[in-house]
Design a protein around this motif. Structure first.
Motif, short mmCIF file in Angstrom:
data_model
loop_
_atom_site.label_atom_id
_atom_site.label_comp_id
_atom_site.label_asym_id
_atom_site.label_seq_id
_atom_site.Cartn_x
_atom_site.Cartn_y
_atom_site.Cartn_z
N ARG A 180 7.92 1.42 20.87
CA ARG A 180 7.06 1.06 19.74
C ARG A 180 6.80 2.33 18.94
O ARG A 180 6.34 3.34 19.48
CB ARG A 180 5.74 0.45 20.20
CG ARG A 180 4.83 0.03 19.02
CD ARG A 180 3.51 -0.56 19.51
NE ARG A 180 2.59 -0.79 18.39
CZ ARG A 180 2.40 -1.97 17.79
NH1 ARG A 180 3.06 -3.04 18.21
NH2 ARG A 180 1.55 -2.09 16.79
N THR A 181 7.13 2.28 17.66
CA THR A 181 6.96 3.43 16.78
C THR A 181 6.10 3.04 15.58
O THR A 181 5.99 1.86 15.24
CB THR A 181 8.32 3.95 16.27
OG1 THR A 181 8.99 2.89 15.56
CG2 THR A 181 9.19 4.41 17.41
N ARG A 182 5.52 4.04 14.95
CA ARG A 182 4.74 3.81 13.74
C ARG A 182 5.23 4.78 12.67
O ARG A 182 5.36 5.98 12.92
CB ARG A 182 3.25 4.00 13.98
CG ARG A 182 2.39 3.57 12.78
CD ARG A 182 0.98 3.22 13.20
NE ARG A 182 0.15 2.73 12.11
CZ ARG A 182 0.14 1.48 11.67
NH1 ARG A 182 0.94 0.58 12.25
NH2 ARG A 182 -0.63 1.10 10.68
N MET A 183 5.50 4.24 11.49
CA MET A 183 6.02 5.03 10.38
C MET A 183 5.03 5.07 9.23
O MET A 183 4.45 4.04 8.87
CB MET A 183 7.35 4.48 9.89
CG MET A 183 7.91 5.21 8.66
SD MET A 183 9.46 4.52 8.04
CE MET A 183 10.59 5.22 9.23
N TRP A 184 4.86 6.26 8.67
CA TRP A 184 4.04 6.45 7.47
C TRP A 184 4.93 6.80 6.29
O TRP A 184 5.90 7.55 6.43
CB TRP A 184 3.04 7.58 7.68
CG TRP A 184 1.89 7.23 8.56
CD1 TRP A 184 0.66 6.79 8.20
CD2 TRP A 184 1.86 7.29 9.99
NE1 TRP A 184 -0.14 6.58 9.29
CE2 TRP A 184 0.58 6.88 10.41
CE3 TRP A 184 2.81 7.67 10.96
CZ2 TRP A 184 0.22 6.83 11.75
CZ3 TRP A 184 2.44 7.61 12.28
CH2 TRP A 184 1.15 7.20 12.67
N GLN A 185 4.58 6.26 5.13
CA GLN A 185 5.28 6.60 3.90
C GLN A 185 4.24 6.99 2.85
O GLN A 185 3.33 6.22 2.55
CB GLN A 185 6.11 5.41 3.40
CG GLN A 185 7.20 5.01 4.38
CD GLN A 185 8.08 3.89 3.86
OE1 GLN A 185 8.63 3.13 4.62
NE2 GLN A 185 8.22 3.79 2.55
N ASP A 186 4.38 8.18 2.31
CA ASP A 186 3.50 8.65 1.24
C ASP A 186 4.20 8.42 -0.08
O ASP A 186 5.18 9.10 -0.41
CB ASP A 186 3.18 10.13 1.42
CG ASP A 186 2.26 10.38 2.60
OD1 ASP A 186 1.56 9.43 3.00
OD2 ASP A 186 2.24 11.50 3.12
N LEU A 187 3.73 7.45 -0.83
CA LEU A 187 4.34 7.05 -2.10
C LEU A 187 3.65 7.80 -3.23
O LEU A 187 2.42 7.76 -3.35
CB LEU A 187 4.20 5.54 -2.30
CG LEU A 187 4.62 4.69 -1.08
CD1 LEU A 187 4.37 3.22 -1.35
CD2 LEU A 187 6.07 4.93 -0.71
N VAL A 188 4.43 8.48 -4.05
CA VAL A 188 3.85 9.33 -5.09
C VAL A 188 4.27 8.84 -6.47
O VAL A 188 5.26 8.12 -6.62
CB VAL A 188 4.28 10.80 -4.90
CG1 VAL A 188 3.79 11.33 -3.57
CG2 VAL A 188 5.80 10.94 -5.01
N PRO A 189 3.53 9.23 -7.51
CA PRO A 189 3.93 8.85 -8.87
C PRO A 189 5.31 9.39 -9.20
O PRO A 189 5.68 10.50 -8.80
CB PRO A 189 2.85 9.50 -9.74
CG PRO A 189 1.68 9.68 -8.84
CD PRO A 189 2.27 9.97 -7.49
N PHE A 190 6.07 8.60 -9.93
CA PHE A 190 7.41 9.04 -10.32
C PHE A 190 7.33 10.19 -11.30
O PHE A 190 6.54 10.17 -12.25
CB PHE A 190 8.19 7.88 -10.95
CG PHE A 190 9.48 8.32 -11.58
CD1 PHE A 190 10.57 8.67 -10.79
CD2 PHE A 190 9.61 8.40 -12.96
CE1 PHE A 190 11.76 9.09 -11.36
CE2 PHE A 190 10.79 8.81 -13.54
CZ PHE A 190 11.87 9.16 -12.74
N GLN A 249 -0.67 7.12 -6.46
CA GLN A 249 -0.28 7.59 -5.14
C GLN A 249 -0.88 6.69 -4.08
O GLN A 249 -2.03 6.23 -4.21
CB GLN A 249 -0.74 9.03 -4.93
CG GLN A 249 -0.28 9.65 -3.60
CD GLN A 249 -0.57 11.13 -3.54
OE1 GLN A 249 -0.73 11.78 -4.56
NE2 GLN A 249 -0.65 11.67 -2.33
N ALA A 250 -0.12 6.43 -3.02
CA ALA A 250 -0.60 5.57 -1.94
C ALA A 250 0.09 5.98 -0.64
O ALA A 250 1.13 6.65 -0.65
CB ALA A 250 -0.32 4.11 -2.24
#
Length: 372
Positions: free
Chosen positions: A117-127, A145-146
């Motif tokens: 079991r793994t957990r992934m984070w994604q930091d989404l930034v403005p283009f 940003q999110a």
């Protein structure tokens, strides 16, 4: 990390034989001076582009997940580390040798299915348009940003009689979205509250299960450009000399040019380090994991970044290697790999990866979970 703090961590872990092992490791390695000389002098060669295997498994059957640009938060203790002293190579060697002894003491277990079991984070930034950054479709040009997070469950099983393999992936689970500021959240709502990327889909994707048995190459661990067949992983050499000879053969092949145009770096330690997480998280034996730690301990390019907490709040010690953007977070009490982090290169639009390893172990059938 402060020097006295790391000293306390290392000294608390240090078995009576670690100091002797550290000296003996360099005496056994006639090419140690060559490795040290190469560290910091050769341009790093990137590993072949690869999505972490929790997403790869799904990708073969459910399509390619839309790419997201990720950015890293500040790394506690610094990413670069020190070349000498407690936070440098000498501290790393001592810590890794202690981790090797801890790993070697773990009981050897086996089963039909390897659960993870793994957990992934994604930091989404403005283009932001820049050199080497492709212009996305209009709907992908974020103005906010999110951060998203989701978990994945995987089972990798050997069929009765060793006649084949079966794999199952269950994702995305426990999806969470956060915004650094209220202004970012307002901008997301103003954009129509669009679904955001997570591993295995988007925040609008319902958890689903995919079962497949078309071959194990989708989840095989990789060393450089080489796949290690899943069923042979428990049979990898369980001594430092044996595993090092095996990995050096792969390195020498990749130095001449591997698959997908990959060329291995001149530093053997760097080559092993960037692939180490694959072997640590596969069902390798305690001996193989201990041998891997000892190989890394011999590398002058591997060093500590400090005592840190991963995104799940777990305390560990960060390890990195010169010329790479990879950081491993190891639990000093158990020698277990807690976290894999690959920092992004925004200048060329390369995404980062943040994976926390929550639970792993052998089980007897798909759908069951190990007790610890």
């Amino acid at each position: 990390m402060k020097h006295d703090e790391l000293d306390r961590v290392v000294n608390a872990l240090r078995p009576a034989t670690v100091d002797e092992l550290a000296d003996a490791a360099y005496e056994r390695r006639p090419d140690a001076a060559l490795v040290r000389a190469r560290a910091g002098t050769s341009a790093p060669s990137p590993r072949p582009a690869r999505t972490p295997w929790p997403a790869l498994a799904l990708g073969a059957t459910a399509g390619v997940v839309a790419a997201a640009v990720l950015v890293a938060g500040s790394l506690s203790g610094g990413h670069g580390g020190r070349r000498n002293g407690p936070s440098g190579t000498s501290g790393a060697r001592t810590f890794l040798l202690a981790s090797a002894e801890t790993a070697a003491r773990q009981p050897a277990t086996h089963g039909t299915c390897w659960y993870s079991r793994t957990r992934m984070w994604q930091d989404l930034v403005p283009f932001k348009l820049g050199p080497g950054v492709p212009t996305p479709k209009v709907e992908r040009r974020r103005t906010f940003q999110a951060r998203t997070a989701s978990s994945t469950e995987d089972w990798r099983c050997t069929l009765p009689g060793g006649t084949g393999m079966r794999f199952r992936t269950h994702l995305p689970l426990d999806v969470r979205v956060t915004f650094p500021t209220k202004k970012d959240e307002a901008a997301w709502k103003a954009a129509g509250s669009p679904p955001l990327d997570v591993n295995g889909g988007t925040t609008a994707t319902k958890p689903h299960t995919v079962t497949y048995d078309k071959g194990s190459h989708l989840v095989n661990p990789e060393i450089g450009s080489h796949e290690i067949e899943w069923r042979t992983v428990p049979k990898l050499p369980a001594t430092k000399s044996g595993l090092e000879a095996y990995l050096r053969r792969l390195w020498q092949q990749d130095r001449k040019g591997g698959a997908h145009g990959y060329t291995a770096p001149a530093d053997f330690g760097q080559y092993v380090f960037v692939s180490a997480w694959d072997l640590f998280m596969a069902p390798t034996t305690p001996g193989t994991r201990a041998a891997l730690y000892r190989i890394l301990a011999d590398s002058s390019s591997v060093h500590l970044t400090g005592r840190i907490r991963d995104r799940e709040g777990r305390s560990g010690v960060g390890i990195t290697a010169q010329g790479t953007d990879v950081r491993l977070v190891v639990d000093p009490a158990t020698g277990r790999l807690l976290d894999y982090e690959q920092l992004p290169d925004l200048a060329r639009g390369a995404a980062g990866e943040y994976l926390a390893f929550e639970r792993q172990g052998w089980v007897d059938r798909i759908g069951t979970v190990p007790s610890s």
